[in-house]
Design a protein around this motif. Structure first.
Motif, PDB file in Angstrom:
ATOM      1  N   GLY A  11       0.817  -1.210   0.000  1.00 50.48           N
ATOM      2  CA  GLY A  11       0.000   0.000   0.000  1.00 50.48           C
ATOM      3  C   GLY A  11       0.849   1.257   0.000  1.00 50.48           C
ATOM      4  N   GLU A  30      10.436   3.200   6.689  1.00 49.18           N
ATOM      5  CA  GLU A  30      10.217   1.751   6.799  1.00 49.18           C
ATOM      6  C   GLU A  30      11.068   1.200   7.946  1.00 49.18           C
ATOM      7  OE1 GLU A  30       8.273  -0.827   5.659  1.00 49.18           O
ATOM      8  OE2 GLU A  30       9.539  -2.018   7.000  1.00 49.18           O
ATOM      9  N   ARG A  31      10.393   0.486   8.837  1.00 44.93           N
ATOM     10  CA  ARG A  31      11.047  -0.089  10.027  1.00 44.93           C
ATOM     11  C   ARG A  31      12.099  -1.133   9.657  1.00 44.93           C
ATOM     12  NH1 ARG A  31       6.630  -3.419  13.082  1.00 44.93           N
ATOM     13  NH2 ARG A  31       6.809  -4.542  11.125  1.00 44.93           N
ATOM     14  N   HIS A  44      -2.817 -13.159  -4.693  1.00 44.61           N
ATOM     15  CA  HIS A  44      -3.846 -13.148  -5.742  1.00 44.61           C
ATOM     16  C   HIS A  44      -4.215 -11.679  -5.975  1.00 44.61           C
ATOM     17  CE1 HIS A  44      -7.433 -14.426  -7.976  1.00 44.61           C
ATOM     18  NE2 HIS A  44      -8.060 -13.446  -7.349  1.00 44.61           N
ATOM     19  N   ARG A 109       5.183 -12.506  -4.685  1.00 48.58           N
ATOM     20  CA  ARG A 109       5.223 -11.382  -3.750  1.00 48.58           C
ATOM     21  C   ARG A 109       6.599 -10.684  -3.660  1.00 48.58           C
ATOM     22  NH1 ARG A 109       1.408 -10.934   1.339  1.00 48.58           N
ATOM     23  NH2 ARG A 109       2.052  -8.895   1.941  1.00 48.58           N
ATOM     24  N   VAL A 130       8.931   4.584  12.834  1.00 46.60           N
ATOM     25  CA  VAL A 130       8.231   5.756  13.363  1.00 46.60           C
ATOM     26  C   VAL A 130       7.541   5.338  14.663  1.00 46.60           C
ATOM     27  CG1 VAL A 130       6.342   7.382  12.951  1.00 46.60           C
ATOM     28  CG2 VAL A 130       7.953   6.831  11.111  1.00 46.60           C
ATOM     29  N   ASP A 160       1.280   1.257   7.848  1.00 50.40           N
ATOM     30  CA  ASP A 160       2.236   0.444   8.607  1.00 50.40           C
ATOM     31  C   ASP A 160       1.663  -0.878   9.102  1.00 50.40           C
ATOM     32  OD1 ASP A 160       0.704   2.197  10.128  1.00 50.40           O
ATOM     33  OD2 ASP A 160       2.230   2.563  11.640  1.00 50.40           O
ATOM     34  N   ASP A 321      -3.777  -2.619   5.690  1.00 53.76           N
ATOM     35  CA  ASP A 321      -3.895  -3.443   6.897  1.00 53.76           C
ATOM     36  C   ASP A 321      -3.827  -2.616   8.183  1.00 53.76           C
ATOM     37  OD1 ASP A 321      -4.001  -5.698   5.323  1.00 53.76           O
ATOM     38  OD2 ASP A 321      -2.408  -6.769   6.391  1.00 53.76           O
ATOM     39  N   PRO A 327      -7.271 -11.254   4.941  1.00 55.89           N
ATOM     40  CA  PRO A 327      -6.101 -12.060   4.579  1.00 55.89           C
ATOM     41  C   PRO A 327      -6.060 -12.543   3.127  1.00 55.89           C
ATOM     42  CG  PRO A 327      -6.877 -12.679   6.746  1.00 55.89           C
ATOM     43  CD  PRO A 327      -7.872 -11.701   6.207  1.00 55.89           C
ATOM     44  N   GLY A 328      -7.206 -12.819   2.507  1.00 55.42           N
ATOM     45  CA  GLY A 328      -7.152 -13.316   1.129  1.00 55.42           C
ATOM     46  C   GLY A 328      -7.084 -12.244   0.065  1.00 55.42           C
ATOM     47  N   PHE A 329      -7.394 -10.986   0.434  1.00 56.11           N
ATOM     48  CA  PHE A 329      -7.365  -9.937  -0.597  1.00 56.11           C
ATOM     49  C   PHE A 329      -6.952  -8.577  -0.046  1.00 56.11           C
ATOM     50  CE2 PHE A 329     -11.506  -8.658   0.969  1.00 56.11           C
ATOM     51  CZ  PHE A 329     -12.118  -9.868   1.308  1.00 56.11           C
ATOM     52  N   GLY A 330      -6.312  -8.577   1.138  1.00 53.58           N
ATOM     53  CA  GLY A 330      -5.943  -7.307   1.780  1.00 53.58           C
ATOM     54  C   GLY A 330      -4.982  -6.465   0.956  1.00 53.58           C
ATOM     55  N   ALA A 331      -4.099  -7.099   0.183  1.00 49.12           N
ATOM     56  CA  ALA A 331      -3.161  -6.304  -0.617  1.00 49.12           C
ATOM     57  C   ALA A 331      -3.919  -5.527  -1.692  1.00 49.12           C
ATOM     58  CB  ALA A 331      -2.113  -7.213  -1.253  1.00 49.12           C
ATOM     59  N   ASN A 332      -4.982  -6.154  -2.224  1.00 52.27           N
ATOM     60  CA  ASN A 332      -5.795  -5.445  -3.222  1.00 52.27           C
ATOM     61  C   ASN A 332      -6.459  -4.228  -2.597  1.00 52.27           C
ATOM     62  OD1 ASN A 332      -5.851  -7.187  -5.786  1.00 52.27           O
ATOM     63  ND2 ASN A 332      -6.079  -8.656  -4.126  1.00 52.27           N
TER      64      ASN A 332
HETATM   65  C1  LIG Z   1      -2.066 -15.839   4.950  1.00 49.64           C
HETATM   66  C2  LIG Z   1      -2.257 -14.584   4.181  1.00 49.64           C
HETATM   67  C3  LIG Z   1      -2.460 -14.659   2.804  1.00 49.64           C
HETATM   68  C4  LIG Z   1      -2.709 -13.506   2.070  1.00 49.64           C
HETATM   69  N1  LIG Z   1      -2.940 -13.598   0.734  1.00 49.64           N
HETATM   70  C5  LIG Z   1      -3.289 -12.483   0.059  1.00 49.64           C
HETATM   71  C6  LIG Z   1      -3.593 -12.536  -1.345  1.00 49.64           C
HETATM   72  O1  LIG Z   1      -3.513 -13.576  -1.998  1.00 49.64           O
HETATM   73  N2  LIG Z   1      -3.985 -11.391  -1.961  1.00 49.64           N
HETATM   74  C7  LIG Z   1      -4.091 -10.222  -1.277  1.00 49.64           C
HETATM   75  O2  LIG Z   1      -4.498  -9.207  -1.850  1.00 49.64           O
HETATM   76  N3  LIG Z   1      -3.746 -10.121   0.039  1.00 49.64           N
HETATM   77  C8  LIG Z   1      -3.359 -11.214   0.716  1.00 49.64           C
HETATM   78  N4  LIG Z   1      -3.054 -11.131   2.029  1.00 49.64           N
HETATM   79  C9  LIG Z   1      -3.116  -9.825   2.722  1.00 49.64           C
HETATM   80  C10 LIG Z   1      -1.901  -8.951   2.407  1.00 49.64           C
HETATM   81  O3  LIG Z   1      -0.708  -9.638   2.723  1.00 49.64           O
HETATM   82  C11 LIG Z   1      -1.983  -7.661   3.213  1.00 49.64           C
HETATM   83  O4  LIG Z   1      -3.295  -7.191   3.224  1.00 49.64           O
HETATM   84  C12 LIG Z   1      -1.085  -6.586   2.611  1.00 49.64           C
HETATM   85  O5  LIG Z   1       0.269  -6.950   2.693  1.00 49.64           O
HETATM   86  C13 LIG Z   1      -1.301  -5.251   3.347  1.00 49.64           C
HETATM   87  O6  LIG Z   1      -0.485  -4.282   2.774  1.00 49.64           O
HETATM   88  P1  LIG Z   1      -0.111  -2.987   3.609  1.00 49.64           P
HETATM   89  O7  LIG Z   1       0.735  -2.159   2.699  1.00 49.64           O
HETATM   90  O8  LIG Z   1      -1.339  -2.373   4.183  1.00 49.64           O
HETATM   91  O9  LIG Z   1       0.720  -3.510   4.859  1.00 49.64           O
HETATM   92  P2  LIG Z   1       2.032  -4.398   4.915  1.00 49.64           P
HETATM   93  O10 LIG Z   1       2.279  -5.095   3.640  1.00 49.64           O
HETATM   94  O11 LIG Z   1       1.940  -5.187   6.169  1.00 49.64           O
HETATM   95  O12 LIG Z   1       3.192  -3.309   5.069  1.00 49.64           O
HETATM   96  C14 LIG Z   1       3.365  -2.562   6.249  1.00 49.64           C
HETATM   97  C15 LIG Z   1       4.819  -2.081   6.307  1.00 49.64           C
HETATM   98  O13 LIG Z   1       4.941  -1.152   7.386  1.00 49.64           O
HETATM   99  C16 LIG Z   1       6.184  -1.397   8.056  1.00 49.64           C
HETATM  100  N5  LIG Z   1       6.040  -0.858   9.406  1.00 49.64           N
HETATM  101  C17 LIG Z   1       5.267  -1.339  10.406  1.00 49.64           C
HETATM  102  N6  LIG Z   1       5.353  -0.541  11.493  1.00 49.64           N
HETATM  103  C18 LIG Z   1       6.196   0.469  11.155  1.00 49.64           C
HETATM  104  C19 LIG Z   1       6.666   1.621  11.853  1.00 49.64           C
HETATM  105  N7  LIG Z   1       6.282   1.892  13.108  1.00 49.64           N
HETATM  106  N8  LIG Z   1       7.517   2.465  11.233  1.00 49.64           N
HETATM  107  C20 LIG Z   1       7.909   2.195   9.947  1.00 49.64           C
HETATM  108  N9  LIG Z   1       7.479   1.118   9.227  1.00 49.64           N
HETATM  109  C21 LIG Z   1       6.631   0.275   9.835  1.00 49.64           C
HETATM  110  C22 LIG Z   1       6.322  -2.912   7.997  1.00 49.64           C
HETATM  111  O14 LIG Z   1       7.656  -3.321   8.197  1.00 49.64           O
HETATM  112  C23 LIG Z   1       5.812  -3.212   6.581  1.00 49.64           C
HETATM  113  O15 LIG Z   1       6.850  -3.155   5.625  1.00 49.64           O
HETATM  114  C24 LIG Z   1      -2.728 -12.255   2.756  1.00 49.64           C
HETATM  115  C25 LIG Z   1      -2.452 -12.171   4.123  1.00 49.64           C
HETATM  116  C26 LIG Z   1      -2.240 -13.333   4.842  1.00 49.64           C
HETATM  117  C27 LIG Z   1      -1.980 -13.225   6.329  1.00 49.64           C
END
Ligand SMILES: Cc1cc2nc3c(=O)[nH]c(=O)nc-3n(C[C@H](O)[C@H](O)[C@H](O)COP(=O)(O)OP(=O)(O)OC[C@H]3O[C@@H](n4cnc5c(N)ncnc54)[C@H](O)[C@@H]3O)c2cc1C
Length: 378
Positions: A11, A30-31, A44, A109, A130, A160, A321, A327-332
Motif C-alpha cells: 500500500g 520503513e522499520r 492473488h 510477492r 516511526v 504500517d 492493513d 487475509p485473502g485480498f488485503g493487498a488489493n
Molecule cells: C495468509 C495470508 C495470505 C494472504 N494472501 C493475500 C492474497 O492472496 N492477496 C491479497 O491481496 N492479500 C493477501 N493477504 C493480505 C496482504 O498480505 C496484506 O493485506 C497486505 O500486505 C497489506 O499491505 P499494507 O501495505 O497495508 O501492509 P504491509 O504489507 O503489512 O506493510 C506494512 C509495512 O509497514 C512497516 N512498518 C510497520 N510498522 C512500522 C513503523 N512503526 N515504522 C515504519 N514502518 C513500519 C512494515 O515493516 C511493513 O513493511 C494475505 C495475508 C495473509 C496473512
C-alpha cells in the motif's frame, strides 16, 4: 504539499509512486531493512489491485508487474481422490460473491515488492521505525523515529500494517483481534511436482482439497513471461537479484491454529510441522509439501478489525492493513486505498478541494469499500 508515508508495504509503495507521478513530495519511513521480512510467497491480485498498479506506477513498472503474473484465474477447483488419483470434484466461479475470490492473477510477492521499490531509492528510508506523531497548530504533522530523528509534513499516512503505530495513537479504539488462526504458506518448484499430475490438473486455477479435518489450498504460478526476460524488456533498473533463480512454482497454504502449530517459528520448523499436519491428505499432496523449499515457508497470523465508527478527518490518515484486514485480498484493498488517496491528494495539490475535505472523502470511500468485504470474509 509534503506527505510522510509510514510503511513500505504494497500500500505505502503504491501510494509513493502515485504521489511522485502527481508531482507531490513524498518520503516513506520503513522499520525493516531493505531485505524486508518473509510475508508469504504469492498474492492473488484482482482488478482492484491491478487497476491501482496501472494508475499509480510508472508504465514500465506496471508492465513489469503484469508481465510476470500467472495466467487468468477465473474459477476455484475442489479436488478429491478417486481410485487413488486426484480429480476435480467441482468448480466454483471466482465472481467475488460472498466468501469467493474475484477473478485475478497470481503474483510473486518478493518480485512485486522489488518492482515497487525500484525508482524509490531516494524516497524510502529503511531501518526507520516511526514511534509517534504530533499534530501542530499550523496544520502540519511532526513524526519521531526510534533513532530520535524528526520530520514534518502536511499529511501523515499510516500504511504500517496490522500492528500500525499510527493507528494505535490516532484511533486507539480500533482494535485488532487475533483470531488464533494461522496460515502456513510455502512453495514447491514446479519441476519437483511434475510427476504428480497436479500442474496439468489445476492449470492456473486455485484449487483446494479437504480430507479429515485438514484443508490444503494450491495455486500454480507459471510466469507469463520469464522474470529475467521481462526485466530486460520492461524494467532494466530492477535489481538483477530480484529475478535471479526465480522459477515457476506451486504455492500451498494450510489453514491451521496457533495450538496446532505449537512452538514452530523458524521457516524450517514451520515447514516440518506442515508435513506432519497433512497426514490425512493423499500422497500427491503430501509430496507437494515434502518437496517444498523449506526456507520459503511462513506461518502468518490471521487477525481481524471490527469496522470502526467514522472519525473526523485530520491531516493524519491510514490505509491498508493498518485499518482493515482481509487475509485473502488485503493487498488489493491496500493498493485500492493508495489509488483513492493519491487521487484525493492530487486534487488538493491542484487547488480544487481543501485537504480536510479530500481526506474525509477518501476515508468515507475507504470505510465503504474496504470494510464491507472484510465483514463478509469474517
Ligand atoms: C495468509 C495470508 C495470505 C494472504 N494472501 C493475500 C492474497 O492472496 N492477496 C491479497 O491481496 N492479500 C493477501 N493477504 C493480505 C496482504 O498480505 C496484506 O493485506 C497486505 O500486505 C497489506 O499491505 P499494507 O501495505 O497495508 O501492509 P504491509 O504489507 O503489512 O506493510 C506494512 C509495512 O509497514 C512497516 N512498518 C510497520 N510498522 C512500522 C513503523 N512503526 N515504522 C515504519 N514502518 C513500519 C512494515 O515493516 C511493513 O513493511 C494475505 C495475508 C495473509 C496473512
Amino acid at each position: 504539499m509534503r506527505v510522510i508515508v509510514v510503511g513500505a508495504g504494497v500500500g505505502g509503495l503504491t501510494l509513493a509512486h502515485g504521489l511522485r507521478r502527481a508531482g507531490i513530495d513524498v518520503v516513506v519511513y520503513e522499520r525493516d531493512s531493505a531485505q524486508g521480512r518473509p510475508q508469504g510467497i504469492s498474492l492473488h491480485i484482482d482488478e482492484r489491485g491491478a487497476s491501482a498498479l496501472r494508475a499509480c506506477l510508472p508504465p514500465a513498472h506496471a508492465a513489469m508487474a503484469e508481465a510476470t503474473m500467472g495466467g487468468p484465474r477465473e474459477q476455484t477447483l475442489a479436488l478429491s481422490e478417486v481410485d487413488g488419483s486426484l480429480a476435480v470434484e467441482s468448480t466454483q466461479p471466482s465472481d467475488g460473491l460472498a466468501g469467493r475470490a474475484r477473478p485475478g492473477r497470481q503474483a510473486h510477492r518478493p518480485l512485486l515488492r522489488a518492482v515497487l521499490l525500484t525508482g524509490l531509492e531516494e524516497v524510502v528510508r529503511f531501518d526507520s521505525e516511526v514511534t509517534r506523531f504530533v499534530q501542530r497548530g499550523d496544520g502540519t504533522v511532526r513524526v519521531w523515529c526510534a533513532d530520535g530523528s524528526v520530520d514534518t509534513a502536511d499529511v501523515l499516512v499510516g500504511a504500517d500494517g496490522i500492528g500500525s503505530a499510527i493507528r494505535r495513537q490516532y484511533l486507539p479504539h480500533v482494535q485488532v483481534v487475533d483470531t488464533g488462526r494461522r496460515m502456513l504458506m510455502g512453495a514447491t518448484p514446479l519441476r519437483a511436482v511434475a510427476d504428480t499430475g497436479l500442474p496439468d490438473l489445476i492449470g492456473d486455477s486455485p484449487a483446494s482439497m479437504r480430507a479429515g479435518g485438514t484443508m490444503l489450498a494450491l495455486g500454480l504460478l507459471r510466469f507469463t513471461e520469464s522474470p529475467a526476460t521481462a526485466r530486460n524488456r520492461w524494467l532494466p533498473a530492477l535489481s538483477p537479484s530480484a529475478v535471479a533463480e526465480v522459477e515457476d512454482y506451486l504455492m500451498w497454504a494450510l489453514p491451521s491454529t496457533q495450538d496446532r502449530l505449537g512452538s514452530a517459528e523458524s521457516p524450517a520448523a514451520v515447514w516440518h510441522r506442515a508435513t506432519e499436519l497433512i497426514s490425512d491428505l493423499p500422497p500427491a499432496l503430501r509430496s507437494v509439501v515434502a518437496r517444498a523449499w523449506p526456507d520459503a515457508t511462513v506461518a502468518l497470523r490471521i487477525g481481524m478489525i471490527p469496522p470502526p465508527l467514522p472519525w473526523q478527518a485530520s491531516p493524519v490518515t491510514v490505509l491498508g492493513d493498518a485499518i482493515h484486514l482481509a487475509p485473502g485480498f488485503g493487498a488489493n484493498l491496500a493498493m485500492q486505498d493508495a489509488h483513492h488517496l493519491r487521487d484525493a491528494l492530487a486534487e488538493v495539490d491542484r487547488g480544487r478541494i481543501t485537504l480536510l475535505d479530500a481526506l474525509a472523502a477518501y476515508e468515507n470511500t475507504m470505510r465503504r469499500t474496504s470494510f464491507v468485504p472484510a465483514k463478509a470474509s469474517a
